[in-house]
Scaffold this motif. Structure first.
Motif, PDB file in Angstrom:
ATOM      1  N   THR A   1       0.809  -1.219   0.000  1.00 29.61           N
ATOM      2  CA  THR A   1       0.000   0.000   0.000  1.00 29.61           C
ATOM      3  C   THR A   1       0.842   1.269   0.000  1.00 29.61           C
ATOM      4  N   GLY A   2       2.168   1.136  -0.051  1.00 32.65           N
ATOM      5  CA  GLY A   2       3.027   2.303  -0.238  1.00 32.65           C
ATOM      6  C   GLY A   2       3.498   2.987   1.021  1.00 32.65           C
ATOM      7  N   LYS A   3       3.583   2.250   2.138  1.00 31.43           N
ATOM      8  CA  LYS A   3       4.030   2.855   3.395  1.00 31.43           C
ATOM      9  C   LYS A   3       5.486   3.315   3.306  1.00 31.43           C
TER      10      LYS A   3
ATOM     11  N   ILE B   1      -2.723   3.236   6.209  1.00 28.43           N
ATOM     12  CA  ILE B   1      -2.684   3.332   4.746  1.00 28.43           C
ATOM     13  C   ILE B   1      -3.353   2.077   4.201  1.00 28.43           C
ATOM     14  N   ALA B   2      -4.560   2.217   3.758  1.00 25.72           N
ATOM     15  CA  ALA B   2      -5.351   1.055   3.349  1.00 25.72           C
ATOM     16  C   ALA B   2      -5.223   0.799   1.847  1.00 25.72           C
ATOM     17  N   ALA B   3      -5.735  -0.346   1.409  1.00 28.61           N
ATOM     18  CA  ALA B   3      -5.705  -0.697  -0.009  1.00 28.61           C
ATOM     19  C   ALA B   3      -6.644   0.233  -0.786  1.00 28.61           C
ATOM     20  N   PRO B   4      -6.404   0.455  -2.081  1.00 23.59           N
ATOM     21  CA  PRO B   4      -7.215   1.403  -2.857  1.00 23.59           C
ATOM     22  C   PRO B   4      -8.602   0.853  -3.173  1.00 23.59           C
ATOM     23  N   ASP B   5      -9.555   1.752  -3.236  1.00 23.44           N
ATOM     24  CA  ASP B   5     -10.880   1.340  -3.692  1.00 23.44           C
ATOM     25  C   ASP B   5     -10.879   1.307  -5.227  1.00 23.44           C
TER      26      ASP B   5
ATOM     27  N   GLY C   1       1.110  -1.620  -4.984  1.00 24.38           N
ATOM     28  CA  GLY C   1       2.347  -2.344  -5.258  1.00 24.38           C
ATOM     29  C   GLY C   1       2.162  -3.442  -6.292  1.00 24.38           C
ATOM     30  N   GLN C   2       1.022  -4.121  -6.239  1.00 21.80           N
ATOM     31  CA  GLN C   2       0.745  -5.171  -7.226  1.00 21.80           C
ATOM     32  C   GLN C   2       0.534  -4.577  -8.622  1.00 21.80           C
ATOM     33  N   ILE C   3      -0.177  -3.464  -8.694  1.00 20.45           N
ATOM     34  CA  ILE C   3      -0.366  -2.798  -9.982  1.00 20.45           C
ATOM     35  C   ILE C   3       0.980  -2.338 -10.535  1.00 20.45           C
TER      36      ILE C   3
END
Length: 560
Positions: free
Chosen positions: A350-352, A473-477, A508-510
């Motif tokens: 999630t980009g922390k 920092i949560a995952a994107p919607d 990160g996966q994208i």
């Protein structure tokens, strides 16, 4: 030497420990163990009586913690008055470095009842492997800079309550006598400085040598002068230029409004003395090779939901140099902690980490990145020393920098998780000891500390109040994922990016998939089709499902 290596020193120590349990420390006990104590005494270059008590301390230390005065009382099944006269038998081992004497607090560290003992890791290793006893005491007959570094290390040990104040003064005096050929120590001897003044001069001189422009001596004075009234008197003498260090032109002070705000600087006279002894004084701040400079960090765009963006913007503003300085001064004036401690938590990808880098780049701050796993040592006590060294090194380096650097604990899951309550092994004890030490360091931290973790449910509650800022920092919607796809793969149509956004992936996966697409374009000359990209998506999800832990995060923002 062959006798020592052909017989087991550990076995002799074991026999002494077993026979001495619940027995008085008497001539009869020593006579019954004459063969064993003589063997250990030869190994340690000590008397049989000293070897006897050392063997007991070592056997207790192998249980996994420092040996306290009460432990000896319980071992010999006697009272403190019977044990106290025998404690000087351990002094020689402390002086030669085989034992490390500690105290639980600055007020009690020189009282025998409150001392505890640890065995040097090198000694433990040699005894277990049946190797000759190591020689740990260094005389430092070389350069002055060697002696000053050694003295500074001793002062730090005292600050950390590893040795008492009187032990510190004895160590410093011994080192100074061994280095009397240098002008620096000749000058001090001629002036007959007090133990406190000598320790302060060494402390300020060493920090100046490694690049500090000024030194806040409040911490060292709180250790060396325990009573508040005496410390206030000492600071008044400094403030009003009556202290011998000031009157003899060895130290200068920076103008301050209050006694406890005085900053120390070594004078040109002291610098000249040090230079005459071969020490080159720095003309500018010393540079470390193990830090990440802000100008080396590439700019990267990050996406957040509105709630996260508001928190991050507040944090960024607080880390701006002028604002950070104002905050620190305000908090200090109100006797509040000045440390800026931040926790970023959220699921992997999630980009922390990237957020920390971008904050450092935007605010012009260096990053000192810490791998906490490297602090786990096989010997109890060594891991704690490494943790203390991390914070001591940070404090020293921060003094040399115009902008306070960021101390960065990346992926700190192992040390932020709940402490073990039922573990009996050394590993559990060591991990709990590291966590307790970290909690103490976080509590008294002065600077900027950022930690990242994937944990939420298993986070030790004791850390909660230690972090001033806690940002999830949560995952994107789905809307955010579509924006990320469009920014990463500009050849996608709006419909295609919307289709890909249906896959629940992290930033990160994208990012991984975007890299694969670029590689494909280089190898075959074309970008993958939408169907091929969706296969990449399924591969990422499948891999994540195999390795994921149940953490329980919500959804929200991501890195691109």
């Amino acid at each position: 030497m062959s006798v020592l290596t052909q017989n087991s020193i550990l076995d002799h120590i074991r026999r002494i420990s077993q026979a001495a349990k619940d027995q008085p420390i008497s001539s009869e006990t020593l006579e019954s163990l004459e063969s064993e104590t003589n063997f250990v005494a030869q190994y340690l270059s000590s008397t049989p009586e000293e070897a006897f008590l050392f063997s007991v301390v070592l056997s207790l230390y192998f249980n996994g913690r420092e040996v306290e005065f009460n432990d000896l009382c319980r071992f010999f099944d006697t009272n403190s008055f019977e044990i106290l006269p025998h404690l000087p038998l351990l002094d020689g081992f402390v002086q030669n470095g085989l034992l490390i004497r500690k105290g639980p607090g600055k007020r009690m560290s020189d009282i025998p009842f409150f001392k505890s003992y640890a065995v040097a890791a090198e000694v433990c290793d040699a005894i277990v492997k049946n190797k000759p006893c190591p020689i740990l005491k260094k005389t430092y007959q070389g350069t002055l800079i060697d002696a000053l570094e050694m003295m500074y290390d001793k002062i730090v040990c005292c600050l950390d309550d590893e040795i008492g104040v009187e032990d510190l003064y004895n160590e410093l005096d011994e080192l100074a006598k061994a280095q009397k050929k240098f002008k620096f120590f000749k000058t001090i001897k001629a002036l007959a400085l007090s133990d406190i003044d000598f320790a302060v001069l060494v402390y300020v001189s060493w920090l100046t040598i490694i690049g500090s422009k000024r030194v806040d001596a409040d911490r060292v004075l709180k250790t060396l002068i325990r009573r508040n009234a005496e410390r206030a008197k000492y600071l008044q003498e400094i403030y009003y230029q009556q202290n011998p260090l000031i009157k003899n032109g060895l130290i200068e002070t920076k103008e301050a409004r209050f006694f406890n705000d005085v900053d120390f600087l070594i004078s040109d006279k002291t610098k000249t003395i040090l230079e005459d002894d071969g020490i080159k004084m720095p003309n500018k701040n010393s540079k470390r090779t193990d830090v990440l400079l802000p100008e080396k960090i590439a700019e990267k765009v990050l996406f957040y939901n509105d709630h996260e963006l508001a928190q991050i913007e507040q944090l960024r503003a607080a880390l701006e140099h002028n604002t950070y300085t104002d905050i620190a001064e305000r908090l200090k004036s109100k006797h509040l902690g000045t440390g800026m401690t931040i926790l970023l938590f959220g699921e992997p990808g999630t980009g922390k980490t990237e957020l920390v880098l971008q904050l450092a780049r935007q605010t012009g701050r260096q990053i000192i990145k810490i791998d906490i796993s490297k602090t786990k040592s096989m010997w109890f006590g060594e891991s704690e020393k490494l943790v203390k060294k991390i914070f001591d090194d940070y404090k020293t380096y921060a003094l040399t920098q115009e902008k306070t650097p960021i101390l960065f604990f990346n992926e700190a899951d192992a040390v932020l998780s709940k402490r073990t309550t039922d573990g009996q092994g050394n590993t559990s004890n060591t991990e709990n000891a590291i966590q307790n030490l970290l909690l103490d360091e976080f509590e008294n931290f002065d600077g900027i500390l950022i930690a990242t973790t994937n944990l939420t449910k298993n986070l030790d509650p004791a850390y909660d109040r230690r972090f001033l800022f806690k940002i999830k920092i949560a995952a994107p919607d789905q809307r955010q994922r579509q924006t990320i796809w469009q920014s990463k793969l500009t050849f996608l149509t709006e419909a295609q990016s919307a289709s890909l956004a249906a896959h629940t992936l992290t930033g990160g996966q994208i990012d991984n998939i975007a890299r694969k697409c670029e590689i494909n374009q280089i190898l075959v000359g074309t970008y993958p089709t939408l169907i091929e990209i969706e296969k990449y998506c399924e591969e990422e999800r499948s891999m994540a499902a195999k390795t994921a832990k149940t953490i329980g995060f919500g959804r929200g923002a991501a890195e691109i």
